[in-house]
Every structure is written in structure tokens, then in C-alpha cells.
Motif scaffolding. Structure first.
Motif, short mmCIF file in Angstrom:
data_model
loop_
_atom_site.label_atom_id
_atom_site.label_comp_id
_atom_site.label_asym_id
_atom_site.label_seq_id
_atom_site.Cartn_x
_atom_site.Cartn_y
_atom_site.Cartn_z
N ARG A 1 30.82 28.46 57.86
CA ARG A 1 30.05 29.28 58.80
C ARG A 1 29.52 30.54 58.12
O ARG A 1 28.36 30.94 58.32
CB ARG A 1 30.94 29.66 59.99
N VAL B 1 26.52 29.60 55.82
CA VAL B 1 25.29 29.38 56.59
C VAL B 1 24.69 30.71 57.03
O VAL B 1 23.48 30.93 56.93
CB VAL B 1 25.58 28.48 57.81
N GLN B 2 25.52 31.63 57.50
CA GLN B 2 25.03 32.93 57.93
C GLN B 2 24.43 33.71 56.76
O GLN B 2 23.39 34.36 56.91
CB GLN B 2 26.15 33.73 58.59
N GLN C 1 23.11 32.41 54.04
CA GLN C 1 21.85 31.75 53.69
C GLN C 1 20.73 32.16 54.63
O GLN C 1 19.56 32.16 54.24
CB GLN C 1 22.04 30.24 53.71
N GLN C 2 21.10 32.52 55.85
CA GLN C 2 20.11 32.95 56.84
C GLN C 2 19.80 34.44 56.74
O GLN C 2 19.02 34.96 57.53
CB GLN C 2 20.61 32.61 58.25
N GLY C 3 20.44 35.12 55.76
CA GLY C 3 20.13 36.52 55.53
C GLY C 3 21.07 37.51 56.16
O GLY C 3 20.82 38.73 56.12
N ASN C 4 22.18 37.04 56.73
CA ASN C 4 23.16 37.94 57.34
C ASN C 4 24.15 38.41 56.28
O ASN C 4 25.12 37.73 55.97
CB ASN C 4 23.89 37.23 58.48
#
Length: 301
Positions: A133, A136-137, A139-142
Motif C-alpha cells: 500500500r 502504491v501511494q 508511486q502516486q506521488g504521496n
């Protein structure tokens, strides 16, 4: 410059150092490795000295805690980059540091790599879900999912915020605090997928519950005071009695049952039950442990 703080890490420190000294650096780069021993009572120092004499051992006594130990390690070196790796983490590739250098050469000030685990059973499955998790976060820029297990930053950025805040003398939140202060100074933080590390976190569930209790008592109030908005966005805030007084009633009802619930949790992970059921039970006991910790400090006032 590699830094790793260790306390009683005799069971894992050699595996970690093996992956560090196996790193292939780009041309023109060199590294020094510092192992900060935070008053271990096992054979950590002996093992490091005899197996990896090229590692620089920083001996702290008495135990100083994670923030001071890491700052001490950073202070003894002069490298342009500081790479922190926990003693129970091992790089998965010989190119991890090269990947970090590439990211920082592209203008980033800070970079962190993903964590994985090969632990068996429910606990390993649960950790893999958590790490997936976070990946993924990221990779999404978080960048808020960054932790201090495996990361690198420019020395100038570290010194600009005066390192880890030493007010965190108990477990937890010192890495979240570091992240917030780095962001407040305008540091560019990037995720580096090619700097992965395997995390051998084999803590017992009881140890995890105790860590949550301690972090809620001592570390969370400091973080909440310094970074109220960041704390409010965390899942911890949802089970903090200081923010939600009505939760006190739940704690008063659940606290007498907590030892029994912990015992069931320790044993229940081996029972042939669906993963989802065991996960929900574990998260419930974790939340109750944190909730109880958030009450204990205010109970003493």
C-alpha cells in the motif's frame, strides 16, 4: 556515508552489512560505513568488529534512543550524502545506492526506497500488504508515506533542519517529524523504486502492541503539538482520546480485556482462520493499545 543505528542487532546486523559492502557505486563515488551501537547488551559490537573491521563503530552508552543515535552517526562523517538503513533491513540489489545517487543527481534532496519482507505466515502477509500500500501511494506521488528505515538525503538538507529532533526519546514519530521538517524547508523528496530493502521485522505482536502504547503516550503528543495538521491526517488520530474524548469510554471498557485480547491475538495468528478476520482482529487490538496509550499520559496529569 552509510549510517545505521542498532540496538541488540546481533541476529541481523551482519546480513545488513553484507548487502551494504556489496554495493557497486558509480565511478568517482566512495563510501564510509558507520554502525551506531546504542548500548547493545548482546554480541553486536564483537560481530561487527571481527567480521567487518572496515566499518566504523560508534559506541553509545548509555542507550540514547533512535534520534540521538542517528544524529551521532551523521556527525562523525563528512560525506555529501547520508544514507540511513535500519539494522534489520538488507538491500535487495547491489545497485541500490547507485539508484539513490541517480535520483539525487536529478535535483532531489531526499529519496526513500520501498520495503519488502519474506517473513512467513500471517505476520509476513500483513506486513507485505502494508508495504504494498505504501509503494502504491509513493508511486502516486504521496511522499507522506516515507519512513526512516531506508532513505538517503543530502547532508546539507539534514544539517539545515539540525537532524532528527532529539525530543523524541521514546519509540515512534521521529521519522514523521523529520519528514515534516524537510518538507517545510522546501526539500524535494522522491521515491526510488530501485533502492528496495528486505525488512526482517520479526517483532512479536505483543512487542508491537507495547510500541503503539508507548508511542501514543510519549511521542504522539510532541508530534501533535509540532505538526497538528499532519497528525490529524494520520490514522493514529482516529483513535486518540486527546482528540476524541468520547473514546475514553471505549478504553475504560476495553482496557481490562486488553491482556486477554493480546494473548488471543498472539495465538490466533496461527489458527486456520481467514486472513481478513485475523487482520481485522489485529487492527482492533492495535487501535485499543494506541487508544489506551493516548489516555495514560493525560491520566497522570
Amino acid at each position: 556515508v552509510y549510517k545505521r543505528q542498532v540496538y541488540n542487532g546481533a541476529d541481523c546486523i551482519l546480513d545488513t552489512l553484507k548487502t551494504v559492502f556489496a554495493q557497486i557505486l558509480p565511478e568517482g563515488w566512495s563510501m564510509k560505513v558507520y554502525v551506531v551501537d546504542d548500548a547493545s547488551t548482546d554480541d553486536t559490537q564483537v560481530l561487527v568488529r571481527t567480521t567487518y573491521p572496515q566499518a566504523h563503530l560508534v559506541d553509545l552508552s548509555p542507550n540514547q534512543g533512535r534520534s540521538i543515535a542517528r544524529n551521532q552517526g551523521a556527525a562523525v562523517g563528512r560525506g555529501e550524502l547520508l544514507c540511513f538503513l535500519d539494522s534489520d533491513c538488507q538491500y535487495q540489489s547491489r545497485q541500490a545506492m547507485a539508484a539513490y545517487i541517480e535520483v539525487l543527481n536529478e535535483s532531489a534532496d531526499v529519496s526513500f526506497g520501498p520495503l519488502y519482507t519474506d517473513l512467513p505466515g500471517f505476520w509476513g502477509q500483513y506486513q507485505r500488504a502494508v508495504y504494498t500500500r505504501r509503494i502504491v501511494q509513493a508511486q502516486q506521488g504521496n511522499m507522506q508515506v516515507m519512513t526512516s528505515n531506508n532513505f538517503v538525503l543530502r547532508r546539507s538538507a539534514f544539517e539545515r533542519i539540525q537532524g532528527f529532533y532529539t525530543g523524541y526519546t521514546h519509540y515512534g514519530f521521529e521519522d514523521y517529524d523529520l519528514l515534516q521538517r524537510l518538507l517545510s524547508t522546501g526539500c524535494e523528496i522522491r521515491f526510488c523504486e530501485n533502492a528496495a530493502a528486505n525488512h526482517k521485522n520479526d517483532d512479536t505482536l505483543d512487542a508491537l502492541f507495547n510500541k503503539l502504547n508507548i508511542s501514543a503516550q510519549y511521542s504522539a503528543p510532541l508530534f501533535m503539538q509540532e505538526h497538528p495538521q499532519a497528525y490529524a491526517a494520520m490514522s493514529f488520530a482516529k483513535v486518540d482520546a486527546r482528540l476524541h474524548p468520547a473514546l475514553r469510554y471505549l478504553s475504560w471498557l476495553g482496557t481490562p480485556l486488553l491482556p486477554m485480547l493480546k494473548t488471543i491475538g498472539e495465538r490466533g495468528v496461527y489458527w486456520p482462520l481467514p486472513y481478513r478476520f485475523k487482520k481485522l482482529y489485529l487492527q482492533g487490538v492495535m487501535a485499543l493499545s494506541y487508544l489506551r496509550g493516548s489516555m495514560q499520559l493525560s491520566d497522570r496529569k
